[in-house]
Design a protein around this motif. Structure first.
Motif, mmCIF file in Angstrom:
data_model
loop_
_atom_site.group_PDB
_atom_site.id
_atom_site.type_symbol
_atom_site.label_atom_id
_atom_site.label_comp_id
_atom_site.label_asym_id
_atom_site.label_seq_id
_atom_site.Cartn_x
_atom_site.Cartn_y
_atom_site.Cartn_z
ATOM 1 N N ASP A 158 0.821 -1.211 0.000
ATOM 2 C CA ASP A 158 0.000 0.000 0.000
ATOM 3 C C ASP A 158 0.857 1.264 0.000
ATOM 4 O O ASP A 158 0.544 2.239 -0.698
ATOM 5 C CB ASP A 158 -0.916 0.001 1.229
ATOM 6 C CG ASP A 158 -1.982 -1.078 1.167
ATOM 7 O OD1 ASP A 158 -2.232 -1.606 0.069
ATOM 8 O OD2 ASP A 158 -2.551 -1.401 2.232
ATOM 9 N N THR A 159 1.927 1.257 0.773
ATOM 10 C CA THR A 159 2.755 2.456 0.900
ATOM 11 C C THR A 159 3.482 2.779 -0.401
ATOM 12 O O THR A 159 3.477 3.931 -0.857
ATOM 13 C CB THR A 159 3.770 2.282 2.046
ATOM 14 O OG1 THR A 159 3.071 2.040 3.269
ATOM 15 C CG2 THR A 159 4.635 3.522 2.197
ATOM 16 N N VAL A 160 4.095 1.774 -1.002
ATOM 17 C CA VAL A 160 4.805 2.018 -2.261
ATOM 18 C C VAL A 160 3.815 2.429 -3.351
ATOM 19 O O VAL A 160 4.096 3.317 -4.171
ATOM 20 C CB VAL A 160 5.602 0.775 -2.696
ATOM 21 C CG1 VAL A 160 6.272 1.012 -4.047
ATOM 22 C CG2 VAL A 160 6.659 0.435 -1.647
ATOM 23 N N ALA A 161 2.636 1.831 -3.357
ATOM 24 C CA ALA A 161 1.638 2.155 -4.371
ATOM 25 C C ALA A 161 1.228 3.622 -4.307
ATOM 26 O O ALA A 161 1.172 4.308 -5.337
ATOM 27 C CB ALA A 161 0.417 1.251 -4.224
ATOM 28 N N VAL A 162 0.928 4.124 -3.106
ATOM 29 C CA VAL A 162 0.482 5.521 -3.020
ATOM 30 C C VAL A 162 1.620 6.483 -3.338
ATOM 31 O O VAL A 162 1.392 7.556 -3.908
ATOM 32 C CB VAL A 162 -0.138 5.845 -1.641
ATOM 33 C CG1 VAL A 162 -1.369 5.014 -1.395
ATOM 34 C CG2 VAL A 162 0.863 5.678 -0.515
ATOM 35 N N MET A 163 2.849 6.114 -2.995
ATOM 36 C CA MET A 163 3.977 6.992 -3.309
ATOM 37 C C MET A 163 4.185 7.076 -4.817
ATOM 38 O O MET A 163 4.424 8.156 -5.372
ATOM 39 C CB MET A 163 5.242 6.519 -2.607
ATOM 40 C CG MET A 163 5.256 6.811 -1.120
ATOM 41 S SD MET A 163 6.894 6.587 -0.362
ATOM 42 C CE MET A 163 7.075 4.818 -0.436
ATOM 43 N N LEU A 164 4.087 5.938 -5.510
ATOM 44 C CA LEU A 164 4.230 5.964 -6.957
ATOM 45 C C LEU A 164 3.055 6.699 -7.603
ATOM 46 O O LEU A 164 3.234 7.465 -8.553
ATOM 47 C CB LEU A 164 4.319 4.534 -7.503
ATOM 48 C CG LEU A 164 5.575 3.740 -7.129
ATOM 49 C CD1 LEU A 164 5.501 2.340 -7.709
ATOM 50 C CD2 LEU A 164 6.841 4.447 -7.617
ATOM 51 N N TYR A 165 1.867 6.480 -7.082
ATOM 52 C CA TYR A 165 0.679 7.144 -7.621
ATOM 53 C C TYR A 165 0.781 8.654 -7.474
ATOM 54 O O TYR A 165 0.349 9.407 -8.348
ATOM 55 C CB TYR A 165 -0.574 6.638 -6.908
ATOM 56 C CG TYR A 165 -1.823 7.401 -7.279
ATOM 57 C CD1 TYR A 165 -2.515 7.104 -8.446
ATOM 58 C CD2 TYR A 165 -2.298 8.453 -6.482
ATOM 59 C CE1 TYR A 165 -3.643 7.824 -8.809
ATOM 60 C CE2 TYR A 165 -3.420 9.170 -6.830
ATOM 61 C CZ TYR A 165 -4.105 8.850 -7.989
ATOM 62 O OH TYR A 165 -5.211 9.560 -8.359
ATOM 63 N N SER A 166 1.361 9.105 -6.379
ATOM 64 C CA SER A 166 1.410 10.542 -6.110
ATOM 65 C C SER A 166 2.153 11.317 -7.185
ATOM 66 O O SER A 166 1.858 12.484 -7.435
ATOM 67 C CB SER A 166 2.065 10.804 -4.747
ATOM 68 O OG SER A 166 3.470 10.567 -4.792
ATOM 69 N N GLY A 167 3.153 10.680 -7.797
ATOM 70 C CA GLY A 167 3.922 11.356 -8.828
ATOM 71 C C GLY A 167 4.894 12.391 -8.302
ATOM 72 O O GLY A 167 5.466 13.161 -9.080
ATOM 73 N N VAL A 168 5.127 12.419 -6.990
ATOM 74 C CA VAL A 168 6.006 13.450 -6.433
ATOM 75 C C VAL A 168 7.402 12.921 -6.116
ATOM 76 O O VAL A 168 8.267 13.682 -5.688
ATOM 77 C CB VAL A 168 5.387 14.067 -5.148
ATOM 78 C CG1 VAL A 168 4.034 14.678 -5.453
ATOM 79 C CG2 VAL A 168 5.274 13.031 -4.040
ATOM 80 N N LEU A 169 7.632 11.621 -6.333
ATOM 81 C CA LEU A 169 8.942 11.061 -6.028
ATOM 82 C C LEU A 169 9.989 11.503 -7.038
ATOM 83 O O LEU A 169 9.709 11.618 -8.234
ATOM 84 C CB LEU A 169 8.880 9.530 -6.021
ATOM 85 C CG LEU A 169 7.990 8.862 -4.977
ATOM 86 C CD1 LEU A 169 8.050 7.348 -5.135
ATOM 87 C CD2 LEU A 169 8.402 9.271 -3.570
ATOM 88 N N THR A 170 11.191 11.731 -6.568
ATOM 89 C CA THR A 170 12.305 12.006 -7.469
ATOM 90 C C THR A 170 12.828 10.679 -8.019
ATOM 91 O O THR A 170 12.508 9.603 -7.506
ATOM 92 C CB THR A 170 13.446 12.712 -6.727
ATOM 93 O OG1 THR A 170 13.992 11.823 -5.737
ATOM 94 C CG2 THR A 170 12.945 13.987 -6.042
ATOM 95 N N ALA A 171 13.649 10.761 -9.058
ATOM 96 C CA ALA A 171 14.240 9.549 -9.627
ATOM 97 C C ALA A 171 15.078 8.820 -8.585
ATOM 98 O O ALA A 171 15.056 7.581 -8.497
ATOM 99 C CB ALA A 171 15.084 9.906 -10.847
ATOM 100 N N ALA A 172 15.797 9.573 -7.778
ATOM 101 C CA ALA A 172 16.628 8.957 -6.734
ATOM 102 C C ALA A 172 15.771 8.238 -5.703
ATOM 103 O O ALA A 172 16.124 7.148 -5.226
ATOM 104 C CB ALA A 172 17.485 10.028 -6.053
ATOM 105 N N GLU A 173 14.636 8.816 -5.349
ATOM 106 C CA GLU A 173 13.745 8.181 -4.371
ATOM 107 C C GLU A 173 13.133 6.902 -4.937
ATOM 108 O O GLU A 173 13.000 5.903 -4.219
ATOM 109 C CB GLU A 173 12.649 9.167 -3.952
ATOM 110 C CG GLU A 173 13.169 10.299 -3.075
ATOM 111 C CD GLU A 173 12.180 11.428 -2.910
ATOM 112 O OE1 GLU A 173 12.344 12.219 -1.964
ATOM 113 O OE2 GLU A 173 11.238 11.538 -3.738
#
Length: 355
Positions: free
Chosen positions: A171-186
């Motif tokens: 669930d956590t990784v899914a919402v982070m990817l969905y958010s679109g706010v992660l940097t390439a490094a993250e």
């Protein structure tokens, strides 16, 4: 029994009520009421005149009377729908819920479709939990606002603390990817965590199957695929033999070779089915004709076509009859699903071979 607050606490609360309150929370361990105002945080050390739990009930009743006009405190019936996104409350009502110092009221705000970026900031101040961060990042208005980065950074920092909680990781990784706010490094940092717990990979396969980190090399015979117009087999082979395709298949195999829980298996097989959708959605007669046309032009791809036929036949429904009869996890689960998973792994091995 004293039904009133101490004169000192009542006076301080009334002073707070005359300010532009944004949110209120209570630290029960220190008996301190915290308030958020445009000028910053304000604290009110509470002076109980009776048993602390009873006194806090009085405090919350006073807060509720001010914010909601309800002298009996936060309406208990609200707890039945706060976790079901059925509040139907306006933004103004949501703002009022953040003034009653009740966790269920904060959860109601977090679940609401009327949540705004500003309200998300106040709710986060009230109750900064992993669950609330995940829920709020599911809202586009939050992802695109100032709170998107704040919540994502929190989840990245706390992802390591989920340890063996595979559902929480999913669930956590899914919402982070969905958010679109992660940097390439993250994204790369999260991807690398899959080396120790492969459930970190699953959301990448579901949400970003054609943009996976650290892509592998293409198969050298990619250039040998004949260009056949509207041929789903040649199109799918082009996808499979590409660097991203090889990465997707290798990652799928890594997960299915050693999944820990049933949810990981279900999500991975459905991600594979979605990835194969261009071929799955074609009727059998059209597939047979396309396969024949491809093999007539490039017969060396026959093993790959057979392997593709295996992959397009599976999804979460493939293991459902097994999971309906067992709650097994870990090695016992892997033994039970081996007859269903082994053909998938064998097919992936064929598609990943170099000629």
């Amino acid at each position: 029994m004293n039904d009133e607050l101490s004169p000192e606490d009542e006076l301080r609360l009334n002073v707070l009520f005359n300010t532009d309150l944004k949110a209120v929370r209570i630290d029960e361990s220190s008996m301190t009421l915290w308030a958020l105002t445009p000028q910053g945080e304000a604290s009110v050390p509470l002076k109980p005149t009776e048993r602390p739990d009873r006194y806090l009930k009085r405090v919350r009743e006073m807060l509720s009377g001010h914010a909601l006009g309800s002298p009996s405190g936060y309406p208990v019936h609200l707890t039945r729908w706060t976790r079901q996104s059925q509040s139907g409350l306006s933004t103004q009502h949501l703002a009022q819920l953040l003034l009653v110092a009740e966790e269920e009221a904060v959860i109601a705000v977090v679940h609401s479709a009327a949540l705004t970026d500003e309200l998300a900031r106040y709710a986060w101040w009230c109750m900064p939990t992993i669950e609330n961060a995940r829920l709020m990042l599911m809202r586009d208005v939050v992802c695109q606002g100032s709170m998107g980065r704040t919540l994502a950074e929190f989840l990245i920092e706390h992802l390591a603390f989920l340890h063996e909680d595979d559902v929480g990781i999913l669930d956590t990784v899914a919402v982070m990817l969905y958010s679109g706010v992660l940097t390439a490094a993250e994204r790369h940092t999260i991807w690398k965590r899959g080396n120790s717990r492969n459930s970190h990979y699953v959301a990448f396969l579901e949400l970003q199957p054609d943009d996976l980190p650290n892509p592998r090399a293409t198969r050298v015979d990619l250039v040998d695929i004949p260009e056949l117009a509207d041929n789903p087999y040649s199109a799918m082979l082009g996808k499979v033999l590409s660097g991203q395709g090889q990465t997707f298949l290798a990652t799928t195999a890594t997960i299915l070779d050693r999944p820990e829980i049933q949810e990981v298996v279900n999500h991975t097989l459905d991600a594979l089915a979605n990835w194969c959708a261009p071929l799955r959605q074609v009727d059998e007669a059209t597939r047979a004709s396309a396969r024949s046309a491809l093999l007539a032009a490039a017969p060396q791809f026959e093993p790959d076509c057979i392997a593709l036929d295996t992959l397009i036949a599976v999804d979460a429904g493939t293991v459902r009859p097994i999971f309906l009869k067992t709650t097994a996890i870990g090695s016992l689960m892997r033994r039970k699903i081996e007859p269903a998973v082994t053909p998938v792994l064998d097919a992936i091995a064929v598609l990943r071979r170099q000629p």
